[in-house]
Design a protein around this motif. Structure first.
Motif, PDB file in Angstrom:
ATOM      1  N   SER A  34       0.835  -1.207   0.000  1.00  0.00           N
ATOM      2  CA  SER A  34       0.000   0.000   0.000  1.00  0.00           C
ATOM      3  C   SER A  34       0.860   1.244   0.000  1.00  0.00           C
ATOM      4  O   SER A  34       2.019   1.234   0.421  1.00  0.00           O
ATOM      5  CB  SER A  34      -0.922   0.014   1.227  1.00  0.00           C
TER       6      SER A  34
ATOM      7  N   GLN B 261      -3.060   3.885  -2.707  1.00  0.00           N
ATOM      8  CA  GLN B 261      -3.006   2.723  -3.577  1.00  0.00           C
ATOM      9  C   GLN B 261      -2.929   1.473  -2.711  1.00  0.00           C
ATOM     10  O   GLN B 261      -2.349   1.481  -1.614  1.00  0.00           O
ATOM     11  CB  GLN B 261      -1.762   2.781  -4.479  1.00  0.00           C
TER      12      GLN B 261
ATOM     13  N   SER C 165      -7.033  -7.833  -5.392  1.00  0.00           N
ATOM     14  CA  SER C 165      -7.828  -6.610  -5.333  1.00  0.00           C
ATOM     15  C   SER C 165      -6.897  -5.402  -5.341  1.00  0.00           C
ATOM     16  O   SER C 165      -5.868  -5.400  -4.652  1.00  0.00           O
ATOM     17  CB  SER C 165      -8.682  -6.590  -4.067  1.00  0.00           C
ATOM     18  N   TYR C 166      -7.271  -4.393  -6.099  1.00  0.00           N
ATOM     19  CA  TYR C 166      -6.480  -3.168  -6.189  1.00  0.00           C
ATOM     20  C   TYR C 166      -7.360  -1.981  -5.840  1.00  0.00           C
ATOM     21  O   TYR C 166      -8.526  -1.914  -6.238  1.00  0.00           O
ATOM     22  CB  TYR C 166      -5.912  -2.987  -7.600  1.00  0.00           C
ATOM     23  N   CYS C 167      -6.790  -1.054  -5.091  1.00  0.00           N
ATOM     24  CA  CYS C 167      -7.441   0.220  -4.819  1.00  0.00           C
ATOM     25  C   CYS C 167      -6.635   1.321  -5.489  1.00  0.00           C
ATOM     26  O   CYS C 167      -5.422   1.419  -5.274  1.00  0.00           O
ATOM     27  CB  CYS C 167      -7.527   0.500  -3.319  1.00  0.00           C
ATOM     28  N   ASP C 168      -7.283   2.096  -6.301  1.00  0.00           N
ATOM     29  CA  ASP C 168      -6.667   3.261  -6.930  1.00  0.00           C
ATOM     30  C   ASP C 168      -7.442   4.460  -6.416  1.00  0.00           C
ATOM     31  O   ASP C 168      -8.547   4.738  -6.879  1.00  0.00           O
ATOM     32  CB  ASP C 168      -6.755   3.143  -8.444  1.00  0.00           C
TER      33      ASP C 168
ATOM     34  N   ASN D  10     -10.007   5.813  -4.318  1.00  0.00           N
ATOM     35  CA  ASN D  10     -11.150   5.203  -3.643  1.00  0.00           C
ATOM     36  C   ASN D  10     -11.933   4.255  -4.553  1.00  0.00           C
ATOM     37  O   ASN D  10     -13.066   3.893  -4.240  1.00  0.00           O
ATOM     38  CB  ASN D  10     -12.078   6.294  -3.111  1.00  0.00           C
ATOM     39  N   GLU D  11     -11.322   3.829  -5.665  1.00  0.00           N
ATOM     40  CA  GLU D  11     -11.994   2.942  -6.595  1.00  0.00           C
ATOM     41  C   GLU D  11     -11.433   1.538  -6.503  1.00  0.00           C
ATOM     42  O   GLU D  11     -10.223   1.342  -6.384  1.00  0.00           O
ATOM     43  CB  GLU D  11     -11.842   3.461  -8.028  1.00  0.00           C
ATOM     44  N   SER D  12     -12.333   0.532  -6.561  1.00  0.00           N
ATOM     45  CA  SER D  12     -11.951  -0.871  -6.457  1.00  0.00           C
ATOM     46  C   SER D  12     -11.762  -1.491  -7.835  1.00  0.00           C
ATOM     47  O   SER D  12     -12.514  -1.198  -8.771  1.00  0.00           O
ATOM     48  CB  SER D  12     -13.031  -1.659  -5.711  1.00  0.00           C
TER      49      SER D  12
ATOM     50  N   CYS E 153     -12.086  -0.173  -0.752  1.00  0.00           N
ATOM     51  CA  CYS E 153     -11.255   0.957  -1.160  1.00  0.00           C
ATOM     52  C   CYS E 153     -11.798   2.311  -0.716  1.00  0.00           C
ATOM     53  O   CYS E 153     -11.286   3.348  -1.127  1.00  0.00           O
ATOM     54  CB  CYS E 153     -11.073   0.948  -2.673  1.00  0.00           C
TER      55      CYS E 153
END
Length: 320
Positions: free
Chosen positions: A97, A107, A121-124, A126-128, A148
Motif C-alpha cells: 500500500s 493505492q 484486489s487493487y485500490c486506486d 477510492n476505486e476498487s 477501497c
C-alpha cells in the motif's frame, strides 16, 4: 527458533530469525530516554561498545518520530493467523500500500499469500479493481465493495501500531503522552547489531505491554489510540487505528536503519490481554502476527498498471 548472538541468522526453515538467547525486552525504563546517547550512532562503523551506549528508549522514540512524520507511507505486509504459518513465513494474505497524507490519495494491492493464480484486489484512490492472474485480465467489481473507501484505508496503510503524516510537533505530543501518561506501556530492549544481505541494521525488540488504568483494568492497544488523539488529529480524517483489542499488547522486533533511524523491517505479534491479577488471559486468544517491509522514505507506488504484479514481501535473508 534458532537463537544467535550478534548478527542475523537463518533458521532451519529458511526464514529470518531475529531473537537472541536471553530475550531482550523490558530493559529500558519506558518513561525515560537519553537522546544524547544517539550521538554514538554517528560513527561510520559501529562496535558493540558504541551500541552499549545507546539508550533503547531514545532509539525507539527517535525511530517512532522519524516514521510517524513521513508524509507518504509505503509498506508491504504479510499476515498470519497461525503460529506455524508465522514461523514458516507462509502468510495467509500479502498486500502493498501507499498513502499520501497530504493529498489523501492511496493505492493498495491485496491478495492471497498461498495462491499464485488467485485474483488480487487493487485500490486506486477510492476505486476498487480486481485482476485475475489466471486469465490475465481485469474483472468487474461490485459497486457495493467498500474495501477501497477512504474510511477503510487505515486497515492497510500502517503497521498496525504507528501512523504517518504527523508534523514534528504532533509526533512529539504523541511521544510525550506515551512516555508520561502511559508510562510502562512501551518497553524497549537493548540495542543490538544486525547484518544481513550485506546491510547493517540496529535490532530493537519492543514490548508494548498493557498497563493498569483506572478501575483496575489493563489497557494495551487502546492506549495508542488515546495518546494519538492528544495530537488533535481525528483518526477518521487522518486514518489511524491499531491492530487487536483495547487490552491486547504487541511484541515487536525492528530492524532500523542506523543513519535515517527509520525502520526497514518489523515482525509483530499480538500478545494477550491481562486479567485483573495482571496475568495473561489465554482463553479465547487467537494468534495474530504480521511482517512489515517499510519502503521509506516513501513515494507513492503505481500498483494498478496494465500488467500488474502480485504483492510480495521481500523478506531479508530468505529470497522471498
Amino acid at each position: 527458533m534458532i537463537s544467535f548472538v550478534a548478527v542475523i541468522a537463518i533458521g532451519g526453515g529458511g526464514m529470518l530469525v531475529w531473537r537472541l538467547s536471553g530475550g531482550g525486552s523490558g530493559e529500558a525504563a519506558a518513561g525515560e530516554a537519553d537522546a544524547s546517547s544517539l550521538e554514538a550512532l554517528k560513527k561510520g562503523s559501529l562496535t558493540d561498545g558504541d551500541l552499549a551506549k545507546v539508550d533503547p528508549a531514545a532509539l525507539f522514540y527517535a525511530s517512532f518520530k522519524a516514521l510517524t512524520t513521513q508524509p507518504v507511507m509505503h509498506i508491504t505486509m504479510s499476515s498470519y493467523q497461525e503460529k506455524a504459518e508465522f514461523d514458516k513465513n507462509t502468510p495467509k494474505y500479502v498486500w502493498e500500500s501507499g498513502y499520501d497524507y497530504r493529498t489523501k490519495k492511496w493505492q493498495l494491492a491485496w491478495g492471497s499469500g498461498d495462491d499464485d493464480d488467485g485474483p488480487v484486489s487493487y485500490c486506486d484512490d477510492n476505486e476498487s479493481h480486481l485482476y485475475s492472474f489466471m486469465s490475465k485480465k481485469w474483472l468487474p467489481v461490485s459497486r457495493d465493495d467498500t474495501m477501497c473507501a477512504q474510511k477503510s484505508a487505515y486497515r492497510y496503510i500502517t503497521d498496525g501500531v504507528s501512523a504517518g503524516g504527523l508534523t514534528a510537533e504532533q509526533a512529539e505530543v504523541w511521544i510525550r503522552e506515551l512516555r508520561t501518561e502511559y508510562e510502562g506501556l512501551v518497553n524497549p530492549g537493548r540495542v543490538q547489531p544486525a547484518e544481513i544481505d550485506g546491510r547493517k541494521y540496529l535490532r530493537l525488540v519492543v514490548d508494548i505491554k498493557p498497563t493498569k488504568r483506572a478501575g483496575g483494568l489493563y489497557i494495551g492497544g487502546q492506549s495508542l489510540m488515546w495518546s494519538f488523539k492528544k495530537t488533535g488529529l481525528d483518526p477518521q480524517a487522518h486514518p489511524y487505528s491499531y491492530t487487536g483489542g483495547m487490552g491486547t499488547g504487541f511484541h515487536i522486533e525492528y530492524l532500523i536503519d542506523p543513519k535515517s533511524l527509520l525502520p526497514a523491517y518489523a515482525e509483530i505479534e499480538l500478545t494477550p490481554m491481562l486479567g485483573e491479577d495482571g496475568k495473561p488471559r489465554l482463553e479465547n486468544f487467537d494468534f495474530s502476527g504480521w511482517r512489515v517491509q517499510y519502503h521509506l522514505p516513501g513515494k507513492m507506488p503505481e500498483l494498478r498498471t496494465a500488467r500488474p504484479e502480485r504483492p510480495a514481501l521481500d523478506w531479508p535473508g530468505t529470497g522471498n
